[in-house]
Scaffold this motif. Structure first.
Motif, PDB file in Angstrom:
ATOM      1  N   ASP A   1      47.441  39.517  47.335  1.00 53.83           N
ATOM      2  CA  ASP A   1      46.334  39.947  46.564  1.00 53.83           C
ATOM      3  C   ASP A   1      45.140  39.764  48.344  1.00 53.83           C
ATOM      4  N   LYS A   2      44.888  41.144  49.404  1.00 54.98           N
ATOM      5  CA  LYS A   2      45.026  41.873  50.153  1.00 54.98           C
ATOM      6  C   LYS A   2      43.142  41.148  50.570  1.00 54.98           C
ATOM      7  N   GLU A   3      42.434  42.190  49.268  1.00 52.78           N
ATOM      8  CA  GLU A   3      40.954  42.234  49.225  1.00 52.78           C
ATOM      9  C   GLU A   3      40.974  40.882  49.799  1.00 52.78           C
ATOM     10  N   GLN A   4      41.148  39.784  48.549  1.00 49.39           N
ATOM     11  CA  GLN A   4      40.749  37.755  48.926  1.00 49.39           C
ATOM     12  C   GLN A   4      41.492  36.892  50.176  1.00 49.39           C
ATOM     13  N   LEU A   5      42.717  37.694  50.789  1.00 48.13           N
ATOM     14  CA  LEU A   5      42.821  37.537  51.957  1.00 48.13           C
ATOM     15  C   LEU A   5      41.866  38.059  53.401  1.00 48.13           C
ATOM     16  N   THR A   6      41.398  39.261  53.004  1.00 46.90           N
ATOM     17  CA  THR A   6      40.775  39.713  54.238  1.00 46.90           C
ATOM     18  C   THR A   6      39.300  39.370  53.696  1.00 46.90           C
ATOM     19  N   GLY A   7      38.240  39.028  52.680  1.00 48.64           N
ATOM     20  CA  GLY A   7      37.185  39.339  52.633  1.00 48.64           C
ATOM     21  C   GLY A   7      35.889  38.234  53.010  1.00 48.64           C
ATOM     22  N   LYS A   8      34.875  38.572  53.116  1.00 54.59           N
ATOM     23  CA  LYS A   8      34.237  37.398  53.703  1.00 54.59           C
ATOM     24  C   LYS A   8      34.560  35.957  53.291  1.00 54.59           C
ATOM     25  N   TRP A   9      34.365  34.821  53.898  1.00 54.79           N
ATOM     26  CA  TRP A   9      34.251  33.728  53.683  1.00 54.79           C
ATOM     27  C   TRP A   9      33.322  32.916  53.525  1.00 54.79           C
ATOM     28  N   ARG A  10      32.863  32.321  51.752  1.00 53.65           N
ATOM     29  CA  ARG A  10      31.595  32.161  51.756  1.00 53.65           C
ATOM     30  C   ARG A  10      32.079  29.721  51.547  1.00 53.65           C
ATOM     31  N   GLY A  11      33.075  29.689  51.887  1.00 55.53           N
ATOM     32  CA  GLY A  11      33.002  28.464  51.456  1.00 55.53           C
ATOM     33  C   GLY A  11      32.017  27.523  52.277  1.00 55.53           C
ATOM     34  N   GLY A  12      31.309  27.912  52.923  1.00 56.11           N
ATOM     35  CA  GLY A  12      31.005  26.646  53.987  1.00 56.11           C
ATOM     36  C   GLY A  12      31.205  26.867  55.313  1.00 56.11           C
ATOM     37  N   TRP A  13      30.078  26.510  56.527  1.00 55.61           N
ATOM     38  CA  TRP A  13      30.845  26.119  57.830  1.00 55.61           C
ATOM     39  C   TRP A  13      32.158  25.201  57.662  1.00 55.61           C
ATOM     40  N   ARG A  14      32.979  25.420  58.577  1.00 55.02           N
ATOM     41  CA  ARG A  14      33.690  24.099  58.846  1.00 55.02           C
ATOM     42  C   ARG A  14      34.713  23.530  57.742  1.00 55.02           C
ATOM     43  N   GLN A  15      34.933  24.345  56.725  1.00 53.46           N
ATOM     44  CA  GLN A  15      35.473  23.741  55.352  1.00 53.46           C
ATOM     45  C   GLN A  15      36.184  25.005  54.874  1.00 53.46           C
ATOM     46  N   GLY A  16      37.736  24.560  54.229  1.00 53.84           N
ATOM     47  CA  GLY A  16      38.690  25.129  54.391  1.00 53.84           C
ATOM     48  C   GLY A  16      38.910  25.312  52.563  1.00 53.84           C
ATOM     49  N   SER A  17      40.048  25.998  52.234  1.00 58.79           N
ATOM     50  CA  SER A  17      40.846  26.066  50.706  1.00 58.79           C
ATOM     51  C   SER A  17      41.049  24.360  50.345  1.00 58.79           C
ATOM     52  N   PRO A  18      40.281  24.839  48.858  1.00 57.58           N
ATOM     53  CA  PRO A  18      40.209  23.325  48.148  1.00 57.58           C
ATOM     54  C   PRO A  18      41.720  22.839  48.750  1.00 57.58           C
ATOM     55  N   GLY A  19      42.287  21.241  48.934  1.00 60.16           N
ATOM     56  CA  GLY A  19      43.114  21.093  49.080  1.00 60.16           C
ATOM     57  C   GLY A  19      43.674  21.700  50.266  1.00 60.16           C
ATOM     58  N   CYS A  20      43.341  21.839  51.422  1.00 55.88           N
ATOM     59  CA  CYS A  20      44.090  22.160  52.800  1.00 55.88           C
ATOM     60  C   CYS A  20      42.921  21.997  53.314  1.00 55.88           C
ATOM     61  N   ASP A  21      44.045  21.276  54.815  1.00 53.72           N
ATOM     62  CA  ASP A  21      43.845  20.475  56.094  1.00 53.72           C
ATOM     63  C   ASP A  21      42.544  19.022  55.608  1.00 53.72           C
ATOM     64  N   GLY A  22      42.693  18.986  54.364  1.00 51.41           N
ATOM     65  CA  GLY A  22      41.926  17.688  54.379  1.00 51.41           C
ATOM     66  C   GLY A  22      40.996  17.972  53.447  1.00 51.41           C
ATOM     67  N   THR A  23      40.594  19.197  53.070  1.00 47.79           N
ATOM     68  CA  THR A  23      39.783  19.419  52.507  1.00 47.79           C
ATOM     69  C   THR A  23      39.743  18.766  50.824  1.00 47.79           C
ATOM     70  N   PRO A  24      38.973  18.245  49.618  1.00 47.28           N
ATOM     71  CA  PRO A  24      39.776  17.708  48.538  1.00 47.28           C
ATOM     72  C   PRO A  24      39.309  18.351  47.648  1.00 47.28           C
ATOM     73  N   LEU A  25      40.402  18.303  46.799  1.00 42.92           N
ATOM     74  CA  LEU A  25      40.558  18.656  45.354  1.00 42.92           C
ATOM     75  C   LEU A  25      39.358  17.911  44.397  1.00 42.92           C
ATOM     76  N   ASP A  26      38.131  18.247  44.587  1.00 37.46           N
ATOM     77  CA  ASP A  26      37.040  17.474  43.544  1.00 37.46           C
ATOM     78  C   ASP A  26      36.055  17.878  43.175  1.00 37.46           C
ATOM     79  N   ALA A  27      36.351  19.065  42.264  1.00 38.16           N
ATOM     80  CA  ALA A  27      35.371  19.930  41.406  1.00 38.16           C
ATOM     81  C   ALA A  27      36.270  19.185  40.165  1.00 38.16           C
ATOM     82  N   GLN A  28      34.948  19.379  38.599  1.00 38.95           N
ATOM     83  CA  GLN A  28      35.062  19.021  37.477  1.00 38.95           C
ATOM     84  C   GLN A  28      35.113  20.094  37.263  1.00 38.95           C
ATOM     85  N   PRO A  29      35.840  19.679  36.000  1.00 41.78           N
ATOM     86  CA  PRO A  29      36.235  21.209  35.030  1.00 41.78           C
ATOM     87  C   PRO A  29      35.693  21.198  34.495  1.00 41.78           C
TER      88      PRO A  29
END
Length: 636
Positions: free
Chosen positions: A326-354
């Motif tokens: 998925d090249k588009e999602q790899l290179t698309g602009k990050w909108r997850g917030g400053w100094r934040q990572g992907s869910p579960g990566c580098d200490g970022t928790p998996l803490d969303a409600q279903p």
């Protein structure tokens, strides 16, 4: 009157004309006495007709029972093997009769390839299971097959159908002493018990051998539960036996030295159905990555939960990431917030409600409100990490993941904005001996420095009598440093007067080249089969992403550097290799010239990158040898 009647019984020589419609006599035939005539046959009795019907009924019932037993007890293994043998006989006969300048059944050699590819593709898809694995292996190497096979097998990477929950439930019960999935994992299936976890009954992904279900354990951990398809255990022995028999027949029929490779390939495929083996491979790779400073922050291997795993069930931590394709999602602009990572990566928790009506949370907030965001990572950085990882496996550790296609690689974004690769599916691995690993390092160094004497020495030790062809196959580009003796012999002027004659002559020469590549079957390293597969997939990944890195130079650098870092060598050997490595770096500057020339052409719109330029060169060389390379690895 008496005289007239006696006249009817004349001597045999006497002839008399009879009416043409007579049923007893023909013109000129001797007269037969009544007592010599055959007695009329009695009409067939109803009892005899009933006996025939009973025999037919018993035969039909036997076939029906055999079909049901095969389907229910052996998971249709006998029927699958019968289809395989029938296709093998039909295809072998077709090639024996029609692989010639003027095919007996008409048409062309291209028509022969097309119908054979279609038969084989349909068989692999219909049989499923391990046959799909074999089909994907063929697809990865289909560039050396006729173009009709290339086009057909480009579709082998489609998702396989998933099994029912009833089958999943049976596999778990069989492997865990009769306990249900709810008891084994401490979950409920509808999420109505807050004291327990929850498990989805519909798979999130399905492949040829297994399917993956999401679950959240009672302690809050989210996991991927990989469950082998129930029929695989019953089919695998039959499938591999059929594979061996068909390969033996083709080896004898077409005089190609393939059968000696079958035991090693079968062993690897059998191990891929053993999830305990996969868990050991994944755990060992995680330890190796963690011990290597150049990789530990860039690569992640999911943790296995051994107490919840078995031979056919493996539980690992759940990974949220973006697939490599998925090249588009790899290179698309990050909108997850400053100094934040992907869910579960580098200490970022998996803490969303279903979401309402779901068990698993979506976790798509990082894509933005419109859902158009991406990870915002560099493709060059992603490919650099990938080449570094698999080069370390080959040249430094000798433990190689042989199925690194885009579906087995996730990409995540770290808090600092850099990318992290997650490698999954550790079933298909090979182990390289220390001696062979050092030889392979030396071979790559010799390729990069045009050391033909060393190349010939190593390939001769491996039982290969076509060093220039093998060098080109390893680099996946024409090797221009050798004497070209094999290639010259294979590409000498064709004598055929027609196009069909020249095509036939070229493919006959290629078959001779294959024999020379595998000239000494006993010495030929079996590991090269899967190492070549790994390199071809990595090359395809780089090409798919637009050739952001100089893959060949990076691989050569790892080969040379690994001889310096190898703990298996003596101190003075490492010192000597260190000096040679410094010289080697200077030599590789020429590779940069080629790479950046391709980059400039790509920026100016005259090319797609270095990998495409190299593939065009390989297409030209291969066409001279009777092969058409006309598609990318993951096309389709």
């Amino acid at each position: 009157m008496l005289t007239r009647h006696r006249a009817l019984f004349k001597a045999p020589g006497h002839r008399r004309a009879y009416t043409p419609h007579s049923s007893e006599f023909t013109r000129g035939s001797p007269l037969r006495l009544p007592e010599t005539l055959e007695k009329p046959r009695p009409p067939r009795s109803p009892r005899r007709r009933g006996r025939t019907l009973r025999v037919l009924g018993i035969a039909a019932a036997g076939l029906g029972v055999g079909y049901l037993v095969d389907r229910e007890v052996y998971a249709s293994s006998l029927a699958r093997s019968a289809r395989t043998f029938w296709l093998g006989i039909v295809t072998a006969t077709d090639y024996k009769l029609n692989f010639r300048e003027n095919p007996i059944l008409g048409g062309t050699i291209s028509d022969l390839h097309h119908r054979s590819a279609e038969r084989l593709f349909n068989l692999l898809r219909e049989n499923g299971g391990l046959y799909l694995k074999i089909g994907q292996a063929i697809a990865m190497q289909s560039a050396v097959l006729p173009p009709e096979f290339q086009k057909m097998f480009a579709r082998m990477f489609d998702d396989a159908p998933q099994n029912s929950w009833a089958d999943v439930d049976k596999v778990i019960r069989e492997d865990f002493g009769g306990r249900s999935p709810e008891e084994v994992f401490g979950v409920s299936l509808n999420g109505d018990d807050p004291s327990r976890g929850v498990m989805e009954t519909e798979a999130r992904a399905s492949a040829s051998v297994a399917q993956v279900h999401w679950a959240r354990l009672a302690d809050g951990r989210e996991v991927a539960i990989k469950v082998q398809k129930r029929e695989i255990a019953k089919q695998v022995a039959w499938d591999l036996w059929a594979f061996k028999v068909v390969t033996w027949v083709y080896t004898k029929a077409f005089d190609l030295p393939f059968y000696t490779l079958v035991p090693y390939i079968s062993e690897r495929l059998m191990l891929e159905t053993d999830f305990e083996n996969e868990a050991r491979n994944g755990t060992r790779m995680a330890e190796l990555v963690a011990s290597e400073p150049r990789l530990r922050d860039r690569v992640y291997i999911p943790q296995v939960i051994p107490e919840l795993s078995s031979r056919r069930v493996m539980v690992t931590e759940w990974i949220e990431g973006v697939r490599l394709w998925d090249k588009e999602q790899l290179t698309g602009k990050w909108r997850g917030g400053w100094r934040q990572g992907s869910p579960g990566c580098d200490g970022t928790p998996l803490d969303a409600q279903p979401s309402l009506g779901q068990h698993k949370p979506d976790r798509d907030a990082w894509k933005g409100r419109d859902g158009e965001g991406g990870l915002g990572v560099s493709l060059k950085e992603v490919m650099t990490t990938m080449v570094d990882l698999f080069s370390a496996q080959m040249f430094l550790w000798g433990l190689v993941h042989c199925d690194p296609h885009p579906g087995n690689i996730f990409v995540r974004r770290k808090r600092n904005g850099h990318s992290q690769l997650v490698l999954i599916d550790h079933g298909l691995y090979i182990n390289m001996s220390t001696h062979f690993r050092h030889q392979y390092c030396e071979f790559w160094k010799a390729l990069m420095t045009f050391d033909n004497a060393r190349i010939t020495e190593i390939t001769h030790d491996w039982g290969i009598n076509a060093p220039d062809i093998f060098a080109s196959a390893t680099l996946m580009r024409p090797y221009s440093g050798g004497d070209g003796s094999t290639q010259s012999r294979l590409t000498a002027e064709l004598k055929g007067k027609t196009k069909a004659a020249r095509q036939y002559e070229m493919q006959q020469r290629m078959r001779q080249g294959m024999r020379e590549m595998l000239s000494d079957e006993k010495r030929w390293p079996r590991e090269l089969i899967f190492i070549g597969r790994n390199m071809r997939i990595v090359q395809g990944n780089n090409q798919f992403l637009g050739s952001p890195v100089n893959r060949i130079k990076m691989t050569g650098m790892w080969a040379s550097r690994s001889l310096v870092d190898s703990p298996d060598l003596t101190f003075w050997q490492r010192v000597q290799h260190g000096f040679n490595h410094a010289l080697f770096r200077l030599v590789l500057l020429g590779s940069d010239v080629v790479f950046y020339t391709s980059k400039v052409r790509q920026w100016m719109g005259f090319g797609k990158g270095m990998e495409d330029d190299l593939e065009r060169q390989m297409q030209g060389m291969a066409k001279d040898m009777g092969i058409e390379l006309n598609h990318g690895v993951f096309e389709g």
